[in-house]
Write an enzyme that holds these catalytic residues in place. Structure first.
Site, short mmCIF file in Angstrom:
data_model
loop_
_atom_site.label_atom_id
_atom_site.label_comp_id
_atom_site.label_asym_id
_atom_site.label_seq_id
_atom_site.Cartn_x
_atom_site.Cartn_y
_atom_site.Cartn_z
N HIS A 1 0.80 -1.24 0.00
CA HIS A 1 0.00 0.00 0.00
C HIS A 1 0.82 1.28 0.00
O HIS A 1 0.34 2.33 -0.40
CB HIS A 1 -0.91 0.02 1.23
CG HIS A 1 -0.17 0.31 2.50
ND1 HIS A 1 0.65 -0.64 3.10
CD2 HIS A 1 -0.05 1.42 3.25
CE1 HIS A 1 1.20 -0.11 4.18
NE2 HIS A 1 0.80 1.14 4.30
N VAL B 1 2.39 1.98 -6.76
CA VAL B 1 1.10 1.44 -7.25
C VAL B 1 0.12 1.29 -6.10
O VAL B 1 -1.04 1.69 -6.19
CB VAL B 1 1.33 0.08 -7.96
CG1 VAL B 1 0.02 -0.51 -8.42
CG2 VAL B 1 2.27 0.26 -9.14
N GLY B 2 0.59 0.73 -4.98
CA GLY B 2 -0.30 0.49 -3.84
C GLY B 2 -0.93 1.77 -3.33
O GLY B 2 -2.14 1.81 -3.04
N SER C 1 4.19 -7.04 -15.21
CA SER C 1 4.83 -5.84 -15.74
C SER C 1 5.20 -6.10 -17.20
O SER C 1 5.55 -7.23 -17.55
CB SER C 1 6.09 -5.53 -14.94
OG SER C 1 6.84 -4.56 -15.63
N SER C 2 5.16 -5.07 -18.02
CA SER C 2 5.39 -5.27 -19.46
C SER C 2 6.80 -5.81 -19.73
O SER C 2 7.05 -6.42 -20.76
CB SER C 2 5.21 -3.94 -20.20
OG SER C 2 6.12 -2.98 -19.68
N CYS C 3 7.72 -5.62 -18.77
CA CYS C 3 9.10 -6.05 -19.03
C CYS C 3 9.25 -7.57 -18.89
O CYS C 3 10.34 -8.11 -19.10
CB CYS C 3 10.07 -5.35 -18.09
SG CYS C 3 9.90 -5.95 -16.42
N TYR D 1 13.62 -10.90 -12.04
CA TYR D 1 12.33 -10.29 -11.74
C TYR D 1 11.24 -10.90 -12.62
O TYR D 1 10.17 -11.28 -12.14
CB TYR D 1 12.42 -8.78 -12.00
CG TYR D 1 11.13 -8.03 -11.87
CD1 TYR D 1 10.38 -7.70 -13.01
CD2 TYR D 1 10.65 -7.62 -10.63
CE1 TYR D 1 9.19 -7.01 -12.90
CE2 TYR D 1 9.46 -6.91 -10.52
CZ TYR D 1 8.73 -6.61 -11.65
OH TYR D 1 7.55 -5.91 -11.55
N LYS E 1 7.74 -12.91 -11.55
CA LYS E 1 6.42 -12.34 -11.85
C LYS E 1 5.62 -13.27 -12.76
O LYS E 1 4.41 -13.39 -12.64
CB LYS E 1 6.57 -10.95 -12.47
CG LYS E 1 7.20 -9.91 -11.56
CD LYS E 1 6.45 -9.78 -10.24
CE LYS E 1 5.26 -8.86 -10.32
NZ LYS E 1 4.61 -8.65 -8.99
N THR F 1 2.12 -1.34 -18.04
CA THR F 1 3.32 -0.80 -18.69
C THR F 1 4.12 -0.03 -17.64
O THR F 1 3.80 -0.10 -16.46
CB THR F 1 2.91 0.11 -19.86
OG1 THR F 1 4.08 0.45 -20.60
CG2 THR F 1 2.24 1.38 -19.36
N HIS G 1 13.44 3.77 -11.61
CA HIS G 1 13.10 3.68 -13.03
C HIS G 1 13.45 5.00 -13.70
O HIS G 1 13.81 5.98 -13.03
CB HIS G 1 11.60 3.37 -13.20
CG HIS G 1 11.26 1.98 -12.82
ND1 HIS G 1 10.52 1.67 -11.71
CD2 HIS G 1 11.58 0.80 -13.40
CE1 HIS G 1 10.40 0.35 -11.62
NE2 HIS G 1 11.02 -0.19 -12.64
N ARG H 1 9.61 3.77 -24.81
CA ARG H 1 8.89 3.32 -23.63
C ARG H 1 7.50 3.94 -23.60
O ARG H 1 7.30 5.08 -24.05
CB ARG H 1 9.63 3.69 -22.35
CG ARG H 1 10.92 2.89 -22.08
CD ARG H 1 10.63 1.43 -21.80
NE ARG H 1 11.85 0.69 -21.48
CZ ARG H 1 12.65 0.13 -22.37
NH1 ARG H 1 12.37 0.24 -23.66
NH2 ARG H 1 13.73 -0.54 -21.98
O1 GFB Z 1 12.92 2.61 -16.49
P1 GFB Z 1 14.08 1.71 -16.75
O2 GFB Z 1 15.13 1.59 -15.69
O3 GFB Z 1 13.52 0.26 -16.98
O4 GFB Z 1 14.84 2.13 -18.11
P2 GFB Z 1 13.03 -0.60 -18.22
C1 GFB Z 1 14.13 2.54 -19.23
C2 GFB Z 1 15.10 3.08 -20.26
O5 GFB Z 1 15.54 4.39 -19.81
C3 GFB Z 1 16.39 2.26 -20.42
C4 GFB Z 1 16.94 4.50 -19.91
O6 GFB Z 1 16.72 2.22 -21.80
C5 GFB Z 1 17.42 3.08 -19.64
O7 GFB Z 1 18.75 2.92 -20.14
N1 GFB Z 1 17.41 5.51 -18.93
C6 GFB Z 1 17.94 6.72 -19.27
C7 GFB Z 1 17.36 5.42 -17.60
N2 GFB Z 1 18.28 7.41 -18.16
C8 GFB Z 1 17.91 6.63 -17.10
C9 GFB Z 1 17.99 6.81 -15.70
O8 GFB Z 1 18.46 7.85 -15.18
N3 GFB Z 1 17.50 5.79 -14.92
C10 GFB Z 1 16.97 4.65 -15.46
N4 GFB Z 1 16.50 3.70 -14.63
N5 GFB Z 1 16.89 4.43 -16.80
C11 GFB Z 1 12.15 -2.04 -16.29
C12 GFB Z 1 12.48 -3.35 -15.63
O9 GFB Z 1 12.80 -2.01 -17.53
O10 GFB Z 1 10.76 -1.93 -16.55
C13 GFB Z 1 11.73 -3.48 -14.34
O11 GFB Z 1 13.89 -3.42 -15.39
C14 GFB Z 1 10.29 -3.03 -14.44
O12 GFB Z 1 11.78 -4.82 -13.91
C15 GFB Z 1 10.08 -1.82 -15.32
O13 GFB Z 1 9.51 -4.07 -14.92
C16 GFB Z 1 8.60 -1.55 -15.59
O14 GFB Z 1 11.75 -0.07 -18.73
O15 GFB Z 1 14.14 -0.77 -19.21
#
Ligand code: GFB
Length: 332
Positions: free
Chosen positions: A21, A25-26, A117-119, A146, A150, A174, A189, A219
């Protein structure tokens, strides 16, 4: 997104447990339940109920007579955190899912909604990704741990549905963002991670901001309160054992996101791309026709959502230096 809908199969006075919670999301689901007049919402902090402890979870369900469960607790994180902590992501998400789903089955929960999750779709799924793509190919290596956990949780719901007739359904959201997200600089993220980077660069008068990867991946981003509305509609109306996607059906490049982020935050410097960081899946936009047939659609645009998330972060002192190394609880 506001106002009280009529939920014919999901009575307002039901005892509703929101597992997870306090996370992104919660907390949105708790807000949505409040908006729609649900009066009997049960929540527990990790200190009060450790979802990794099977006996504690069994005792909770034995005692609390829960009718509906939103199982949105999970160990979550961005691409780098996932890639470097695969054992933790696999183990903790397996245990949370197994403990709560089994206890819900043992103690007569009327309906349970589980989030994937979409990933967790295959890395090279045809786009837009339909629900049938699940398990049709190899996973994205950066978050295999992960994803396996899931997928197991989602399949456990499906099997309890077919073997025991349990109304356990799963949704496949997503990438989501909004209030109570994890803004840790490295574990978060992309939207909260990038938002922190741009904000700090603006405040410190830094000339350039680094964005991970090439900027070319695409994305799809859903504001979390829009997801919460979908979750309540699905809890009320969706009875199929197979999962259902929830998203906007539209995606943008990370480069476009960075340009929008600079605009929202008010950063006027240069954006540079660190290609030593992984891109992950190049695309994972969802086919959202199934959820749209239930009458739900998103209402918050990416620009509006980024602005709301930034205002929330500023109001809550998220970028204050003291919170720089503070990692939000890893439960979603
Ligand atoms: O959001 P993100 O970490 O997860 O990365 P995914 C999305 C894209 O953004 C990748 C780029 O191509 C990253 O390289 N990116 C650019 C960044 N700058 C940044 C930054 O400052 N931080 C981050 N984190 N990314 C996730 C899964 O994949 O999707 C999880 O790893 C989860 O398990 C989530 O399911 C919904 O979208 O690539």
């Amino acid at each position: 997104m506001t106002g009280t809908k009529v939920f014919s199969q999901f009575p307002f006075d039901s005892r509703v447990f929101v597992a997870g919670h306090s996370g992104l999301v919660g907390s949105a689901i708790v807000r949505a339940l409040g908006r729609h007049g649900f009066t009997n919402v049960v929540v527990r902090s990790r200190a009060e109920l450790d979802l990794l402890d099977q006996l504690a979870v069994q005792r909770f369900f034995a005692r609390e007579h829960i009718d509906f469960v939103f199982l949105v607790a999970a160990k979550v994180g961005g691409i780098l955190y996932n890639a470097s902590h695969q054992a933790d992501f696999l183990y903790e998400n397996l245990m949370i899912s197994a403990n709560v789903i089994k206890a819900a089955a043992d103690f007569g929960v009327e309906k349970l909604l589980y989030t994937g999750s979409s990933c967790i779709y295959p890395k090279l799924s045809p786009q837009p990704i339909a629900e049938e793509a699940l398990l049709s190919g190899p996973l994205e290596p950066t978050n295999e741990g992960y994803a396996l956990a899931k997928i197991a949780g989602l399949k456990l719901c499906e099997k309890f549905h077919s073997q025991y007739g349990k109304r356990f359904v799963s949704v496949m959201p997503t990438n989501m963002y909004g209030p109570n997200d994890n803004f840790h600089p490295d574990h978060s993220h992309v939207i909260p991670g990038m938002m922190r980077r741009f904000h700090e660069a603006k405040e410190q008068g830094v000339r350039a901001v680094t964005v991970w990867g090439t900027g070319q991946p695409r994305r799809e981003f859903l504001y979390v309160d829009d997801f919460a509305e979908a979750a309540l509609v699905i809890m009320d109306q969706y009875e199929e054992p197979t999962t259902i996607n929830v998203g906007t059906g539209e995606d943008v490049t990370i480069r476009h996101l960075a340009e929008q982020m600079a605009e929202v935050v008010g950063f006027r410097g240069e954006i540079v791309f660190d290609t030593s960081k992984p891109d992950g899946m190049m695309r994972k936009v969802l086919d959202v026709s199934r959820v749209q047939s239930l009458g739900w659609k998103p209402t918050v645009s990416l620009t509006e959502g980024l602005s709301r998330a930034y205002s929330w972060a500023l109001r809550n002192g998220i970028f204050a230096s003291a919170s720089l190394s503070v990692e939000k609880p890893s439960l979603a």
